[in-house]
Design a protein around this motif. Structure first.
Motif, short mmCIF file in Angstrom:
data_model
loop_
_atom_site.label_atom_id
_atom_site.label_comp_id
_atom_site.label_asym_id
_atom_site.label_seq_id
_atom_site.Cartn_x
_atom_site.Cartn_y
_atom_site.Cartn_z
N HIS A 14 -0.92 5.54 4.51
CA HIS A 14 -1.54 6.86 4.65
C HIS A 14 -2.23 7.19 3.33
O HIS A 14 -1.70 6.89 2.26
N ASP A 15 -3.39 7.81 3.39
CA ASP A 15 -4.15 8.15 2.19
C ASP A 15 -3.37 9.15 1.34
O ASP A 15 -3.19 10.30 1.75
N TRP A 16 -2.90 8.72 0.21
CA TRP A 16 -2.07 9.55 -0.66
C TRP A 16 -2.84 10.71 -1.28
O TRP A 16 -2.25 11.67 -1.77
N ARG A 17 -4.17 10.67 -1.21
CA ARG A 17 -4.98 11.76 -1.76
C ARG A 17 -5.18 12.88 -0.75
O ARG A 17 -5.78 13.90 -1.06
N GLY A 18 -4.72 12.70 0.46
CA GLY A 18 -4.82 13.74 1.48
C GLY A 18 -5.97 13.57 2.45
O GLY A 18 -6.22 14.44 3.26
N GLY A 19 -6.64 12.46 2.39
CA GLY A 19 -7.73 12.20 3.33
C GLY A 19 -7.20 11.84 4.71
O GLY A 19 -6.00 11.71 4.93
N ASP A 20 -8.10 11.66 5.64
CA ASP A 20 -7.72 11.34 7.01
C ASP A 20 -7.49 9.84 7.22
O ASP A 20 -7.13 9.42 8.32
N ARG A 21 -7.75 9.06 6.19
CA ARG A 21 -7.66 7.61 6.35
C ARG A 21 -6.21 7.14 6.37
O ARG A 21 -5.45 7.39 5.46
N SER A 22 -5.83 6.51 7.43
CA SER A 22 -4.54 5.85 7.51
C SER A 22 -4.79 4.50 8.18
O SER A 22 -5.80 4.30 8.85
N GLU A 23 -3.87 3.60 7.96
CA GLU A 23 -4.09 2.23 8.44
C GLU A 23 -2.76 1.56 8.69
O GLU A 23 -1.87 1.59 7.83
N ASP A 24 -2.62 0.96 9.85
CA ASP A 24 -1.45 0.17 10.14
C ASP A 24 -1.77 -1.28 9.77
O ASP A 24 -2.41 -1.99 10.53
N ARG A 25 -1.36 -1.65 8.60
CA ARG A 25 -1.69 -2.98 8.07
C ARG A 25 -0.91 -4.10 8.74
O ARG A 25 -1.28 -5.27 8.61
N LEU A 26 0.15 -3.76 9.41
CA LEU A 26 1.01 -4.76 10.04
C LEU A 26 0.25 -5.64 11.02
O LEU A 26 0.55 -6.82 11.16
N GLY A 27 -0.77 -5.09 11.68
CA GLY A 27 -1.53 -5.84 12.66
C GLY A 27 -2.66 -6.68 12.09
O GLY A 27 -3.35 -7.37 12.83
N LYS A 28 -2.85 -6.63 10.79
CA LYS A 28 -3.95 -7.38 10.17
C LYS A 28 -3.46 -8.76 9.71
O LYS A 28 -2.48 -8.87 8.97
N ALA A 29 -4.16 -9.78 10.13
CA ALA A 29 -3.77 -11.15 9.78
C ALA A 29 -3.77 -11.35 8.27
O ALA A 29 -2.90 -12.05 7.73
N SER A 30 -4.71 -10.73 7.56
CA SER A 30 -4.76 -10.89 6.10
C SER A 30 -3.52 -10.29 5.44
O SER A 30 -2.95 -10.88 4.52
N TRP A 31 -3.08 -9.12 5.93
CA TRP A 31 -1.87 -8.51 5.37
C TRP A 31 -0.66 -9.39 5.70
O TRP A 31 0.20 -9.60 4.84
N GLN A 32 -0.58 -9.88 6.92
CA GLN A 32 0.55 -10.73 7.33
C GLN A 32 0.66 -11.95 6.42
O GLN A 32 1.74 -12.28 5.92
N GLN A 33 -0.48 -12.61 6.16
CA GLN A 33 -0.46 -13.82 5.34
C GLN A 33 -0.09 -13.49 3.89
O GLN A 33 0.71 -14.19 3.28
#
Length: 194
Positions: A14-33
């Motif tokens: 979740h964007d720690w600065r308070g923006g709307d950007r959040s991302e579930d990195r678990l589903g990204k192959a690059s994060w998994q690797q």
């Protein structure tokens, strides 16, 4: 200091600065690797959709448990059973190896799949509790961040996942709120000119 379990739980960004950007990195192959490489674990990348679903469910439950522990709750019998079930799903064997300090017996995973990774993450969390360090589990005081971390400070008073990022951001927010409050209280007063 990152731990295996905090790194896994914080894949829900979740964007720690308070923006709307959040991302579930678990589903990204690059994060998994990257995760597997960083922690020297093995599994097939990309994870299947069923494995991703299982990992998300596990992550959400572990995150919830960590938040409850950070609030001072104790481990329940249900929590203990859940952790034991997660760890049991990943089998290990013992292996005698020669290290720099001499012979040692190590636990070696029997499988190279995501269920084994979940078992290792659960075991790392359990080891944190076993060492009596469950009181050091924290949830960042920045409400936009939602980061879970392990407080490794001597005083055990760390409030933010990163003092330079979330800590400074919250300090600036408090300063601006005080300044705004002070200026709103003095609408009719003239300021002294020097």
């Amino acid at each position: 200091m990152d731990r295996l379990w905090t790194d896994f739980v914080n894949s829900d960004y979740h964007d720690w600065r308070g923006g709307d950007r959040s991302e579930d990195r678990l589903g990204k192959a690059s994060w998994q690797q990257d995760f597997l490489n960083r922690w020297q674990l093995e599994a097939t990348v990309p994870a299947s959709s069923a494995e991703e679903s299982t990992m998300r469910s596990f992550r959400d439950e572990l995150q919830s448990l960590a938040i409850r522990m950070s609030a001072g709750d104790l481990l329940t019998d249900k929590d203990q059973t859940w952790l034991n079930d997660c760890m049991q799903a990943g089998g290990v064997t013992r292996k005698l190896i020669l290290q720099e300090k001499g012979l040692d017996v190590v636990l070696v995973p029997m499988h190279a799949h995501w269920q084994q990774v979940i078992a290792e993450v659960a075991a790392d969390f359990a080891m944190t509790l076993l060492k009596g360090e469950g009181q050091r589990i924290r949830s960042c005081d920045n409400p936009d961040c939602r980061w879970i971390f392990y407080d490794d400070t001597r005083s055990r008073t760390q409030k933010y996942c990163d003092d330079k990022m979330c800590g400074n951001l919250m300090k600036v927010r408090r300063f601006r709120a005080k300044r705004k409050q002070a200026t709103s209280k003095e609408p009719g007063e003239k300021k002294n000119e020097i």
